[in-house]
Design a protein around this motif. Structure first.
Motif, mmCIF file in Angstrom:
data_model
loop_
_atom_site.group_PDB
_atom_site.id
_atom_site.type_symbol
_atom_site.label_atom_id
_atom_site.label_comp_id
_atom_site.label_asym_id
_atom_site.label_seq_id
_atom_site.Cartn_x
_atom_site.Cartn_y
_atom_site.Cartn_z
ATOM 1 N N GLU A 168 30.078 13.542 -6.298
ATOM 2 C CA GLU A 168 30.702 13.715 -5.001
ATOM 3 C C GLU A 168 30.019 14.860 -4.093
ATOM 4 O O GLU A 168 30.031 14.665 -2.975
ATOM 5 C CB GLU A 168 32.247 13.916 -5.005
ATOM 6 N N LYS A 169 29.538 15.742 -4.843
ATOM 7 C CA LYS A 169 28.989 17.053 -4.212
ATOM 8 C C LYS A 169 27.346 17.026 -4.301
ATOM 9 O O LYS A 169 26.695 17.988 -3.926
ATOM 10 C CB LYS A 169 29.460 18.184 -4.774
ATOM 11 N N THR A 170 27.006 15.667 -4.888
ATOM 12 C CA THR A 170 25.504 15.673 -4.872
ATOM 13 C C THR A 170 24.716 14.897 -4.062
ATOM 14 O O THR A 170 25.530 13.788 -3.519
ATOM 15 C CB THR A 170 25.201 15.121 -6.417
ATOM 16 N N GLY A 171 23.741 15.080 -3.397
ATOM 17 C CA GLY A 171 23.075 14.151 -2.424
ATOM 18 C C GLY A 171 22.406 12.964 -3.222
ATOM 19 O O GLY A 171 22.160 13.039 -4.223
ATOM 20 N N ILE A 172 22.055 12.267 -2.271
ATOM 21 C CA ILE A 172 21.353 10.858 -2.691
ATOM 22 C C ILE A 172 19.997 11.025 -2.509
ATOM 23 O O ILE A 172 19.578 11.008 -1.289
ATOM 24 C CB ILE A 172 22.100 9.405 -2.191
ATOM 25 N N LYS A 173 19.360 10.798 -3.238
ATOM 26 C CA LYS A 173 17.615 10.960 -3.231
ATOM 27 C C LYS A 173 17.092 9.798 -2.443
ATOM 28 O O LYS A 173 16.213 9.736 -1.770
ATOM 29 C CB LYS A 173 17.069 11.216 -4.368
ATOM 30 N N SER A 174 17.634 8.541 -3.231
ATOM 31 C CA SER A 174 16.762 7.264 -2.757
ATOM 32 C C SER A 174 17.889 6.080 -2.845
ATOM 33 O O SER A 174 18.871 6.099 -3.732
ATOM 34 C CB SER A 174 15.374 6.939 -3.476
ATOM 35 N N THR A 175 17.783 4.931 -2.263
ATOM 36 C CA THR A 175 18.517 3.853 -2.305
ATOM 37 C C THR A 175 17.702 2.757 -3.023
ATOM 38 O O THR A 175 16.546 2.544 -2.407
ATOM 39 C CB THR A 175 19.400 3.335 -1.172
ATOM 40 N N VAL A 176 18.104 1.921 -3.785
ATOM 41 C CA VAL A 176 17.255 0.547 -4.123
ATOM 42 C C VAL A 176 17.861 -0.720 -4.081
ATOM 43 O O VAL A 176 18.987 -0.685 -4.940
ATOM 44 C CB VAL A 176 16.822 0.936 -5.651
ATOM 45 N N CYS A 177 17.682 -1.317 -3.138
ATOM 46 C CA CYS A 177 18.501 -2.824 -3.208
ATOM 47 C C CYS A 177 17.478 -3.689 -3.229
ATOM 48 O O CYS A 177 16.650 -4.008 -2.327
ATOM 49 C CB CYS A 177 19.111 -2.887 -1.914
ATOM 50 N N GLY A 178 17.223 -4.726 -4.085
ATOM 51 C CA GLY A 178 16.471 -5.459 -4.389
ATOM 52 C C GLY A 178 16.841 -6.995 -4.961
ATOM 53 O O GLY A 178 18.112 -7.158 -5.138
ATOM 54 N N GLN B 235 0.830 -1.165 0.089
ATOM 55 C CA GLN B 235 0.036 0.009 -0.009
ATOM 56 C C GLN B 235 0.896 1.544 -0.013
ATOM 57 O O GLN B 235 0.615 2.209 -0.553
ATOM 58 C CB GLN B 235 -0.856 0.014 1.323
ATOM 59 N N ALA B 236 2.171 1.086 0.761
ATOM 60 C CA ALA B 236 2.929 2.281 0.722
ATOM 61 C C ALA B 236 3.486 2.727 -0.578
ATOM 62 O O ALA B 236 3.539 3.899 -0.896
ATOM 63 C CB ALA B 236 3.997 2.263 1.698
ATOM 64 N N PHE B 237 3.589 1.819 -1.498
ATOM 65 C CA PHE B 237 4.204 2.002 -2.795
ATOM 66 C C PHE B 237 3.159 2.243 -3.781
ATOM 67 O O PHE B 237 3.359 3.049 -4.538
ATOM 68 C CB PHE B 237 4.916 0.872 -3.129
ATOM 69 N N TYR B 238 1.999 1.933 -3.519
ATOM 70 C CA TYR B 238 0.712 2.456 -4.376
ATOM 71 C C TYR B 238 0.303 3.982 -3.956
ATOM 72 O O TYR B 238 -0.257 4.522 -4.808
ATOM 73 C CB TYR B 238 -0.245 1.491 -3.904
ATOM 74 N N SER B 239 0.655 4.261 -2.636
ATOM 75 C CA SER B 239 0.383 5.646 -2.208
ATOM 76 C C SER B 239 0.880 6.720 -3.145
ATOM 77 O O SER B 239 2.319 6.821 -2.785
ATOM 78 C CB SER B 239 0.185 5.740 -0.779
ATOM 79 N N SER B 240 0.407 7.713 -3.848
ATOM 80 C CA SER B 240 1.110 8.576 -4.591
ATOM 81 C C SER B 240 1.502 9.788 -3.613
ATOM 82 O O SER B 240 2.451 10.676 -3.878
ATOM 83 C CB SER B 240 0.272 9.245 -5.546
ATOM 84 N N ASP B 241 1.226 9.684 -2.177
ATOM 85 C CA ASP B 241 1.686 10.812 -1.656
ATOM 86 C C ASP B 241 2.819 10.430 -0.437
ATOM 87 O O ASP B 241 2.910 10.981 0.512
ATOM 88 C CB ASP B 241 0.488 11.536 -0.657
ATOM 89 N N VAL B 242 3.236 9.121 -0.606
ATOM 90 C CA VAL B 242 4.325 8.886 0.298
ATOM 91 C C VAL B 242 5.621 9.438 -0.180
ATOM 92 O O VAL B 242 5.895 9.288 -1.359
ATOM 93 C CB VAL B 242 4.538 7.299 0.187
ATOM 94 N N PRO B 243 6.272 10.486 0.761
ATOM 95 C CA PRO B 243 7.327 10.843 0.388
ATOM 96 C C PRO B 243 8.483 10.214 0.241
ATOM 97 O O PRO B 243 8.644 8.814 0.892
ATOM 98 C CB PRO B 243 7.630 12.012 1.330
ATOM 99 N N GLY B 244 9.532 10.259 -0.741
ATOM 100 C CA GLY B 244 10.771 9.689 -0.876
ATOM 101 C C GLY B 244 10.747 8.172 -1.388
ATOM 102 O O GLY B 244 11.309 7.750 -0.980
ATOM 103 N N SER B 245 9.730 8.075 -2.123
ATOM 104 C CA SER B 245 9.723 6.774 -2.690
ATOM 105 C C SER B 245 10.903 6.227 -3.361
ATOM 106 O O SER B 245 11.118 6.938 -4.295
ATOM 107 C CB SER B 245 8.362 6.569 -3.784
ATOM 108 N N ASN B 246 11.485 5.326 -3.004
ATOM 109 C CA ASN B 246 12.903 4.829 -3.633
ATOM 110 C C ASN B 246 13.015 4.390 -4.973
ATOM 111 O O ASN B 246 13.958 5.190 -5.394
ATOM 112 C CB ASN B 246 13.471 3.752 -2.765
ATOM 113 N N VAL B 247 12.160 3.723 -5.541
ATOM 114 C CA VAL B 247 12.248 3.527 -7.060
ATOM 115 C C VAL B 247 11.932 4.678 -7.797
ATOM 116 O O VAL B 247 10.888 5.214 -7.902
ATOM 117 C CB VAL B 247 11.370 2.307 -7.469
ATOM 118 N N PRO B 248 12.866 5.025 -8.861
ATOM 119 C CA PRO B 248 12.496 6.224 -9.722
ATOM 120 C C PRO B 248 11.443 6.094 -10.836
ATOM 121 O O PRO B 248 11.481 6.726 -11.778
ATOM 122 C CB PRO B 248 13.866 6.471 -10.302
#
Length: 911
Positions: free
Chosen positions: A364-374, A28-41
């Motif tokens: 190196e100076k850029t932030g990481i938005k999300s991580t994906v490990c599957g 459900q969390a991944f179906y919800s469009s309003d969940v912030p920071g969904s990892n998969v792009p």
């Protein structure tokens, strides 16, 4: 709010969000469009409510288990091919296992022609599906850039570029400055150059799978989600054959003769339901998505193989991933793991980050938005598992795609559908066929884990013309292994067997236990002479042991050589219908007197060559030993290349079952050794050891006899794979060492030498003999390969594929195998483009150096650039060159073998 993750390798080098770790998340969390920071792009697939309520049919022509991209593509292609009653069942929802989090990279070039074709079909499908379905697949054609940090890597890319020309795929080798202009944010200070492939791109997994299933559904196929499979029912038919009969799900039973296992990381569980072994492992595979990077939009995707990292464009950000030497195995695959991810282990992943920062420093100076490990699945040779199981008829594989399922899906789904419908695929899919592995290996945990790890760790390594695995060695050894090891044999591995590659006399260097390249707490083998020998081949030039192979080849041509070919497959066919069976299965005439031996092909119904082999007609009522079996009626002894034992045995068995022949097929491969004694002095040597006259009158070419050699019984067959006078000795294991030692002792006066398969490769190509799965494959016919003499077309005896061969002969050939040599002292390895009158008309399938003629030789199929008939006049009328590493080299076409074209030497004529 950002923070720096304190890791020894990446500390202070890359900024990460405070909530960078991801545990398993609910659907459900991944179906919800309003969940912030969904990892998969990507926006994950969301099923329409109506599709979740689909009822279970009572029967289906095909049931596909698994709703990832391979299952969806197979369903689509079955429906497009006219199979309307096909059903896909998914335990959860479509894409929920691995597909939903895939990076979605799609390339154009690979180091073999099969994958170039499969990728082309995939890209074509991805680009056309939206017009067919109205669903946006998310295809983005932004191109690809391969980075070369060494000259050897750039040479590898030049080979890819050259092969691409045979398929109309445009690519360009660029220098550092040109590469910088194409990708301004890239560091080019440490590179030799790049290969730019404009046709590459990316695909959105959810949109793509939605389009595939929507199109299939419109054609009558059915998709049933939230439907776990509980069992795969089978039965033994009247001929003793185990066949699929039904798939049992939580929502009901579907009667079906065919099940296709596309269950990804869960494929082993689905295999166990039918008693089928599935040789794959699951690993945790990861990438990270950066924050926005100024100036990155529209840049091509990058593969920096030398750094083992890829950089995929993700809008105005990058996805960064790669292949490390210490991947984490997913030992216990969880049943209910769906739309879920693992925590990312930065100690493992940091290797990829270092490579990415070096190539695009702004990361190196850029932030990481999300991580994906599957989860991803990997196999022992980094190739998928496809085709029909040798254990259960009607049970097909479509799994183990080694992180390449998305890009290969269109081509593999098409071929798998053809496999199910016609019994064989259109392309030569042997390198993906489950039957490339021996049934004796695929449930060996040590072999599977070691080989899968090495294949993963070496995924981005340079693909040299010659290499051998370090993992999973010593699984199958013939009776002469220790003797040859002590003689300095450098072994190759095929089908689990250790076979002789070449010899460094009296300097043993056996393969060692696998050290996992120092991962997982293993200590790297401090002194590994075997690995040192392999490194002598890590070049696109002539190898460092070129002169050693030369000595073995000339020893055979000038004196006599002994080849251990014990790993060869050895089958017996006996019983009331044995003659009918061999007449139908093999192309050459085996209705001959006992003692006869013929070289033959084995075809599919389209006339493609499934194997080449020899068939020996046996005397009945022998001594009951493998070399001299006891039987009534007709009996035949089949010898086939050891690398395709499982394929050959299974194919023969399938035909026997399908035709209902009353005969027995027995595999005696492991019960006998096979020594081949070849060369001008072979008769003199062997005559001193055997009890029969080896003269031409008593023992002509293409005959066989049971003989006594050095006091031991064996079957002698007068044949040659190298174009010389010689005999094969098929010897019971317990006698092999004694016979070998007697031959070597008696051979001293004749200058006998040990020789391996590197010599066989050179000697056989020099003579024009074919190697199956190189210049002879299942997508080639005997006519195209110049082997019409193996087909009994002048008789009334029917054989499998005869109708297709006769039709092709009447209509004319659209391709023909041709032999080329070059005068330049340059090695040919295969994949070189063939130019005829300034047009590309093919590529070399096989190449080597001929030491007797002092030239590089290559064989490849020539097509007509306008699609016309390729006849002898067309071949002879052109001017040819071969493109090697981007350079054209003048080449000479040979209508016949450049060595001994009159075929005198196999007859013992050396005058």
């Amino acid at each position: 709010m950002q923070r720096v993750v304190n890791r020894s390798v990446i500390a202070k080098r890359i900024l990460l969000p405070s909530a960078h770790r991801v545990n398993q998340r609910s659907l459900q969390a991944f179906y919800s469009s309003d969940v912030p920071g969904s990892n998969v792009p990507y926006k994950p697939y969301k099923a329409e409510e109506s599709s979740l309520l689909t009822s279970i049919p009572s029967a289906a022509d095909v049931v596909i288990v698994g709703g990832g991209v391979i299952g969806c593509s197979t369903l689509y292609h079955l429906a497009k091919s006219g199979v309307r009653n096909a059903v896909l069942v998914e335990r959860h929802q479509l894409t929920s296992g691995t597909t939903w989090h895939t990076a979605g990279l799609v390339w154009s070039l690979r180091p073999n022609d099969l994958e170039v074709r499969l990728l082309h079909r995939s890209r074509t499908l991805m680009k056309s599906l939206e017009d067919e379905t109205g669903v946006n697949t998310g295809w983005i054609n932004n191109g690809g850039l391969f980075i070369a940090s060494t000259k050897q890597r750039l040479d590898e890319y030049k080979r890819l570029m050259t092969l691409g020309k045979a398929f109309g795929i445009e690519s360009f080798v660029l220098g550092p400055e040109e590469s910088k202009k194409l990708y301004p944010l890239m560091n080019v200070k440490d590179i030799y150059g790049t290969l730019y492939s404009p046709a590459d791109g990316t695909i959105d997994p959810a949109g793509y799978c939605t389009a595939l299933t929507r199109a299939a559904s419109k054609l009558g196929a059915r998709v049933i989600q939230n439907c776990p499979v509980l069992d795969v029912e089978t039965k033994i038919d009247d001929f003793g054959t185990k066949r699929v009969t039904a798939v049992v799900t939580e929502r009901g039973t579907i009667k079906t003769p065919v099940v296709v296992n596309c269950a990804g990381a869960w494929s082993r569980t689905i295999g166990q339901l039918a008693g089928v072994k599935v040789p794959l492992v699951a690993m945790k595979h990861a990438y990270v998505v950066t924050e926005r990077i100024e100036g990155i939009r529209n840049m091509p995707n990058i593969r920096d193989h030398d750094a083992s990292v890829y950089l995929k464009l993700q809008g105005d950000a990058l996805s960064v991933g790669g292949y490390e030497s210490n991947p984490i195995f997913w030992e216990e695959v969880q049943k209910d793991f769906a739309f879920s991810l693992f925590d990312l282990d930065w100690d493992v992943f940091s290797y990829n980050i270092d490579g990415a920062i070096n190539r695009v420093p702004i990361i190196e100076k850029t932030g990481i938005k999300s991580t994906v490990c599957g989860p991803e699945t990997f196999t022992a040779d980094h190739k998928p598992l496809m085709g029909e199981s040798p254990e259960v008829r009607g049970y097909f594989f479509g799994c183990g795609f080694n992180s390449s399922g998305m890009m290969l899906s269109g081509g593999c789904g098409y071929e798998l559908a053809k496999w199910v419908i016609d019994g064989r695929p259109e392309e030569d899919m042997y390198s993906y066929d489950i039957r490339r592995f021996s049934e004796k290996l695929i449930d060996n945990t040590r072999w599977l884990k070691e080989r899968s790890h090495e294949s993963y760790a070496k995924n981005y390594s340079i693909v040299f013309p010659h290499d051998e695995p370090l993992a999973g060695r010593g699984m199958r050894k013939d009776a002469l292994y220790e003797v040859l090891r002590d003689a300095g044999c450098v072994f190759q591995e095929r089908h689990g067997w250790e076979r002789p590659g070449w010899f460094k006399p009296d300097d043993p260097a056996p393969p060692l236990d696998y050290d996992y390249y120092g991962a997982y707490g293993f200590s790297v083998n401090a002194e590994n002479k075997y690995y040192d020998r392999l490194k002598m081949d890590y070049t696109f030039d002539f190898p460092l042991h070129h002169d050693i192979i030369r000595a073995e080849c000339l020893g055979c041509r000038e004196r006599v050589a002994v080849f251990d070919m014990s790993y060869f497959g050895k089958f017996l066919i006996t019983g009331p219908d044995a003659q009918r069976a061999v007449d139908w299965i093999f192309t050459n005439n085996s209705s001959l007197a006992p003692g006869s031996t013929v070289y033959s092909c084995m075809l599919n119904k389209r006339g493609g060559v499934e194997a080449d082999l020899t068939v020996s007609v046996l005397e009945p009522r022998g001594q009951g030993r493998p070399h001299d079996p006891r039987f009534e009626g007709h009996g035949f002894y089949v010898a086939i290349g050891g690398a395709i034992i499982q394929h050959g045995f299974s194919y023969i068995k399938d035909v026997i079952q399908d035709r209902g022949f009353d005969c027995c097929l027995e595999d005696v491969s492991e019960e006998m050794a096979l020594l081949s004694v070849q060369g001008p002095k072979s008769r003199d040597l062997l005559q001193s050891l055997v009890d029969v006259d080896l003269g031409d009158k008593n023992f002509p070419f293409s005959t066989n006899k049971v003989v006594t050699v050095a006091g031991h019984k064996a079957r002698a067959v007068r044949l040659s794979f190298v174009g010389e006078l010689g005999w094969e000795l098929h010897i019971p294991n317990e006698s092999a060492k004694a016979v070998y030692r007697s031959i070597m002792e008696a051979g001293k006066q004749f200058g006998v030498v040990n020789a391996g398969y590197r010599a066989i490769d050179s000697l056989s190509i020099e003579k024009g003999y074919r190697h199956w799965h190189a210049d002879l494959r299942s997508d080639d016919t005997p006519l195209e390969a110049g082997l019409e003499f193996t087909c009994k077309l002048k008789t009334d005896i029917q054989f499998l594929g005869r109708e297709a061969i006769e039709k092709q002969k009447k209509e004319g050939l659209r391709k023909r195998l041709a032999c080329f040599t070059i005068d330049d002292h340059i090695p040919l390895h295969g994949l070189e483009a063939i130019w005829r009158d300034e047009k590309v008309v093919g590529f070399l399938r096989r190449a080597d150096y001929g030491f007797s003629i002092g030239k590089s030789i290559g064989y490849g199929y020539v097509i007509h650039p306008d699609g016309g008939v390729v006849n002898t006049d067309f071949l002879k009328s052109g001017n040819y060159s071969l493109e090697h590493m981007g350079e054209k080299i003048p080449a000479k076409l040979h209508a016949r073998s450049p060595f001994d074209p009159k075929n005198q030497r196999v007859k013992g004529i050396y005058a």
